[in-house]
Design a protein around this motif. Structure first.
Motif, PDB file in Angstrom:
ATOM      1  N   ALA A 127       0.822  -1.223   0.000  1.00 13.94           N
ATOM      2  CA  ALA A 127       0.000   0.000   0.000  1.00 13.94           C
ATOM      3  C   ALA A 127       0.851   1.266   0.000  1.00 13.94           C
ATOM      4  CB  ALA A 127      -0.929   0.000   1.213  1.00 13.94           C
ATOM      5  N   TYR A 128       2.046   1.196   0.549  1.00 13.12           N
ATOM      6  CA  TYR A 128       2.816   2.446   0.750  1.00 13.12           C
ATOM      7  C   TYR A 128       4.166   2.483   0.020  1.00 13.12           C
ATOM      8  CZ  TYR A 128      -0.875   3.444   4.013  1.00 13.12           C
ATOM      9  OH  TYR A 128      -2.120   3.675   4.545  1.00 13.12           O
ATOM     10  N   CYS A 129       4.571   1.387  -0.601  1.00 10.45           N
ATOM     11  CA  CYS A 129       5.843   1.398  -1.336  1.00 10.45           C
ATOM     12  C   CYS A 129       5.589   1.220  -2.822  1.00 10.45           C
ATOM     13  CB  CYS A 129       6.761   0.287  -0.836  1.00 10.45           C
ATOM     14  SG  CYS A 129       7.299   0.548   0.860  1.00 10.45           S
ATOM     15  N   SER A 130       6.520   1.685  -3.610  1.00  8.77           N
ATOM     16  CA  SER A 130       6.405   1.594  -5.074  1.00  8.77           C
ATOM     17  C   SER A 130       7.795   1.851  -5.636  1.00  8.77           C
ATOM     18  CB  SER A 130       5.429   2.667  -5.571  1.00  8.77           C
ATOM     19  OG  SER A 130       6.012   3.948  -5.370  1.00  8.77           O
ATOM     20  N   PRO A 131       7.961   1.760  -6.966  1.00  8.92           N
ATOM     21  CA  PRO A 131       9.295   2.021  -7.514  1.00  8.92           C
ATOM     22  C   PRO A 131       9.848   3.403  -7.141  1.00  8.92           C
ATOM     23  CG  PRO A 131       7.912   0.948  -9.150  1.00  8.92           C
ATOM     24  CD  PRO A 131       7.015   1.256  -7.979  1.00  8.92           C
ATOM     25  N   THR A 132       8.974   4.349  -6.815  1.00  5.97           N
ATOM     26  CA  THR A 132       9.483   5.682  -6.445  1.00  5.97           C
ATOM     27  C   THR A 132       9.382   5.965  -4.952  1.00  5.97           C
ATOM     28  OG1 THR A 132       7.314   6.605  -6.950  1.00  5.97           O
ATOM     29  CG2 THR A 132       8.982   6.746  -8.688  1.00  5.97           C
ATOM     30  N   LYS A 133       8.746   5.096  -4.191  1.00  3.30           N
ATOM     31  CA  LYS A 133       8.592   5.311  -2.744  1.00  3.30           C
ATOM     32  C   LYS A 133       9.136   4.093  -2.012  1.00  3.30           C
ATOM     33  CE  LYS A 133       6.579   9.319  -2.124  1.00  3.30           C
ATOM     34  NZ  LYS A 133       7.156  10.319  -1.237  1.00  3.30           N
ATOM     35  N   GLY A 134      10.258   4.284  -1.370  1.00  2.00           N
ATOM     36  CA  GLY A 134      10.980   3.144  -0.824  1.00  2.00           C
ATOM     37  C   GLY A 134      10.542   2.727   0.565  1.00  2.00           C
ATOM     38  N   LEU A 135      11.226   1.667   1.013  1.00  5.51           N
ATOM     39  CA  LEU A 135      11.046   1.130   2.362  1.00  5.51           C
ATOM     40  C   LEU A 135      12.325   1.404   3.147  1.00  5.51           C
ATOM     41  CD1 LEU A 135       9.673  -0.961   4.420  1.00  5.51           C
ATOM     42  CD2 LEU A 135      11.199  -2.632   3.364  1.00  5.51           C
ATOM     43  N   VAL A 136      12.172   1.803   4.411  1.00  4.17           N
ATOM     44  CA  VAL A 136      13.340   1.950   5.285  1.00  4.17           C
ATOM     45  C   VAL A 136      13.149   1.059   6.504  1.00  4.17           C
ATOM     46  CG1 VAL A 136      14.752   3.506   6.676  1.00  4.17           C
ATOM     47  CG2 VAL A 136      13.719   4.335   4.559  1.00  4.17           C
ATOM     48  N   THR A 137      14.177   0.293   6.830  1.00  2.00           N
ATOM     49  CA  THR A 137      14.139  -0.563   8.020  1.00  2.00           C
ATOM     50  C   THR A 137      15.487  -0.490   8.726  1.00  2.00           C
ATOM     51  OG1 THR A 137      15.106  -2.603   7.148  1.00  2.00           O
ATOM     52  CG2 THR A 137      12.780  -2.251   6.676  1.00  2.00           C
ATOM     53  N   ALA A 138      15.534  -1.104   9.886  1.00  2.00           N
ATOM     54  CA  ALA A 138      16.818  -1.348  10.531  1.00  2.00           C
ATOM     55  C   ALA A 138      17.429  -2.608   9.901  1.00  2.00           C
ATOM     56  CB  ALA A 138      16.624  -1.543  12.022  1.00  2.00           C
ATOM     57  N   ASP A 139      18.654  -2.893  10.277  1.00  2.00           N
ATOM     58  CA  ASP A 139      19.314  -4.125   9.837  1.00  2.00           C
ATOM     59  C   ASP A 139      20.192  -4.603  10.988  1.00  2.00           C
ATOM     60  OD1 ASP A 139      20.259  -6.214   8.357  1.00  2.00           O
ATOM     61  OD2 ASP A 139      21.559  -5.006   7.060  1.00  2.00           O
ATOM     62  N   PRO A 140      19.954  -5.803  11.548  1.00  2.00           N
ATOM     63  CA  PRO A 140      18.982  -6.793  11.096  1.00  2.00           C
ATOM     64  C   PRO A 140      17.591  -6.498  11.633  1.00  2.00           C
ATOM     65  CG  PRO A 140      20.154  -7.634  13.014  1.00  2.00           C
ATOM     66  CD  PRO A 140      20.762  -6.298  12.694  1.00  2.00           C
ATOM     67  N   THR A 141      16.592  -6.977  10.877  1.00  2.49           N
ATOM     68  CA  THR A 141      15.208  -6.937  11.364  1.00  2.49           C
ATOM     69  C   THR A 141      14.417  -8.029  10.670  1.00  2.49           C
ATOM     70  OG1 THR A 141      13.406  -5.429  11.939  1.00  2.49           O
ATOM     71  CG2 THR A 141      14.223  -5.293   9.688  1.00  2.49           C
ATOM     72  N   PHE A 142      13.139  -8.135  10.995  1.00  6.32           N
ATOM     73  CA  PHE A 142      12.257  -9.140  10.385  1.00  6.32           C
ATOM     74  C   PHE A 142      12.200  -8.881   8.882  1.00  6.32           C
ATOM     75  CE2 PHE A 142       7.747 -10.746   9.767  1.00  6.32           C
ATOM     76  CZ  PHE A 142       8.083 -12.074   9.906  1.00  6.32           C
ATOM     77  N   GLU A 143      12.555  -9.872   8.089  1.00  8.62           N
ATOM     78  CA  GLU A 143      12.814  -9.633   6.657  1.00  8.62           C
ATOM     79  C   GLU A 143      11.596  -9.553   5.769  1.00  8.62           C
ATOM     80  OE1 GLU A 143      13.387 -12.296   8.380  1.00  8.62           O
ATOM     81  OE2 GLU A 143      15.249 -13.294   7.902  1.00  8.62           O
ATOM     82  N   SER A 144      10.425  -9.846   6.300  1.00  3.09           N
ATOM     83  CA  SER A 144       9.248  -9.912   5.445  1.00  3.09           C
ATOM     84  C   SER A 144       9.019  -8.602   4.672  1.00  3.09           C
ATOM     85  CB  SER A 144       8.038 -10.237   6.314  1.00  3.09           C
ATOM     86  OG  SER A 144       6.881 -10.118   5.583  1.00  3.09           O
TER      87      SER A 144
END
Ligand SMILES: Cc1ncc(COP(=O)(O)O)c(C=O)c1O
Length: 388
Positions: A127-144
């Motif tokens: 719903a919130y990511c797309s080729p122009t809107k990325g995802l940011v997470t920590a590393d390591p984290t739950f990979e799903s």
């Protein structure tokens, strides 16, 4: 089986830069395509499947609970089972939502139940990511979230997390100041570390207004951290996610929750699985266990005692454990490929299944906290393998 995306979802994806050709591929992960979903959602499930057939294995690999739902939950499931011929005769769904609203201090309109939390996690990324809107997470984290963003061809930025610490929220914002979705897992899987509420609030207040913040609180009940649900108020840019799969011991029962503004819930559903509803057994069980404050506290205390006993033992044996876990898991630096240790412990007479490692720390493996006897078997297996 593949879900048909509805017209609104198709138009939304096209507006976000997807071609008509790509729509079918995206529909495949959002629908009832079990194979596609489990690829994205559930490394734990995949690991469990890989362990199938290992009779008598000590299961401390997938962050499940060592014991089942509280007695009131089991009784509620048995009661609901008798009415399994009806879809939801006594409005168990409504009762569950009422109970959760009262415990969390949220309006009922802000609560959505799901069959587990892995499904909505995939839908939220869609719903919130797309080729122009990325995802940011920590590393390591739950990979799903990573897997889903990669499938959506969305950019992924990972902010490394220091050993023993929660997410570095400033580094997360710097990693992509214009992301579609910031994903915080607190306590974090696999480190068990908590990101302080003040840091979560900082990210919420400093990220772009049109991006979404998802706080995955799958392990919250194992810690004494304050829920980010307290930050929701009138905001429309934060989702808090829960599951009954961990402390409540209901991984196989399948129940999860999202807390968010109703307009946000609608957007998650737009990219959610085809309507199928929830099992009345799961909803009635969830309703019964949610208010068991004393039993929740006791189970947390039992987990902490088991965790700390084993960490103290490992430390005494000179085996390095990452500090700071406040959940039912901890990270051990085996000083050799963690995959080898996984295989070696499984090959002992104790047959201990520990968790996996993450590419950022290849010698570090996750161990789930099980019962006192599970942990005794783990210590005995480690003593044999490591000669300590
Ligand atoms: C952080 C986190 N979120 C979500 C999930 C998904 O769990 P479930 O679909 O059982 O609710 C897991 C499972 O391990 C998890 O660790």
């Amino acid at each position: 089986m593949t879900m048909m995306l509805d017209k609104q979802a198709k138009e939304d994806l096209i507006d976000r830069g997807y071609s008509r050709r790509q729509l079918g591929r995206i529909a495949a992960i959002l629908g009832a395509g079990a194979a596609a979903q489990s690829m994205l959602v559930a490394p734990a499930l995949a690991q469990q499947q890989a362990g199938r057939g290992i009779k008598g294995a000590v299961r401390i690999g997938a962050n499940e609970c060592w014991t089942g739902p509280f007695p009131s939950g089991v009784a509620a499931m048995a009661e609901a089972a008798q009415f399994g011929n009806w879809y939801d005769p006594d409005n168990y769904r409504g009762d569950l939502i009422k109970t959760v609203a009262a415990v969390e201090g949220l309006p009922e309109t802000h609560i959505m139940p799901w069959p587990g939390s892995g499904g909505p996690l995939v839908s939220i990324v869609a719903a919130y990511c797309s080729p122009t809107k990325g995802l940011v997470t920590a590393d390591p984290t739950f990979e799903s979230a990573w897997r889903t963003a990669a499938y959506m061809k969305a950019p992924i930025a990972k902010a490394p997390q220091a050993v023993g610490k929660g997410h570095d929220v400033k580094a997360m914002l710097a990693a992509d100041p214009n992301a579609g979705l910031y994903y915080i897992c607190s306590p974090n899987n696999p480190t068990g570390t908590v990101t302080p509420l003040a840091d979560i609030k900082w990210l919420l207040d400093n990220k772009p207004a049109d991006s979404m913040l998802l706080v995955d609180e799958a392990y919250l009940h194992f810690s004494d951290a304050t829920s980010a649900a307290t930050l929701i108020g009138a905001r429309k840019d934060i989702i808090v996610m829960r599951t009954f799969s961990k402390l409540f011991g209901m991984a196989g029962v399948r129940l999860g929750l999202t807390f968010a503004d109703p307009s946000v819930q609608e957007r998650i559903m737009l990219f959610g699985p085809a309507a199928g509803g929830l099992a009345i057994t799961a909803m009635h069980c969830g309703n019964a266990v949610y208010t068991e404050a004393a039993l929740i506290k006791a189970r947390r205390a039992e987990m902490i005692a088991n965790r700390e006993e084993t960490i103290a033992w490992l430390t005494k044996k000179g085996i390095e454990v990452h500090p700071g876990s406040q959940a039912n898991m901890f990270m051990v630096d085996w000083k050799r490929p963690a995959k080898e240790m996984q295989a070696a412990l499984l090959a002992t007479p104790e047959k201990v299944q520990i968790g996996r490692s993450w590419p950022i720390w290849p010698t570090v493996g996750r161990v789930t906290v099980g019962s006192a006897s599970d942990m005794a078997a783990f210590r005995s297996a480690v003593a044999k393998v490591m000669n300590v």
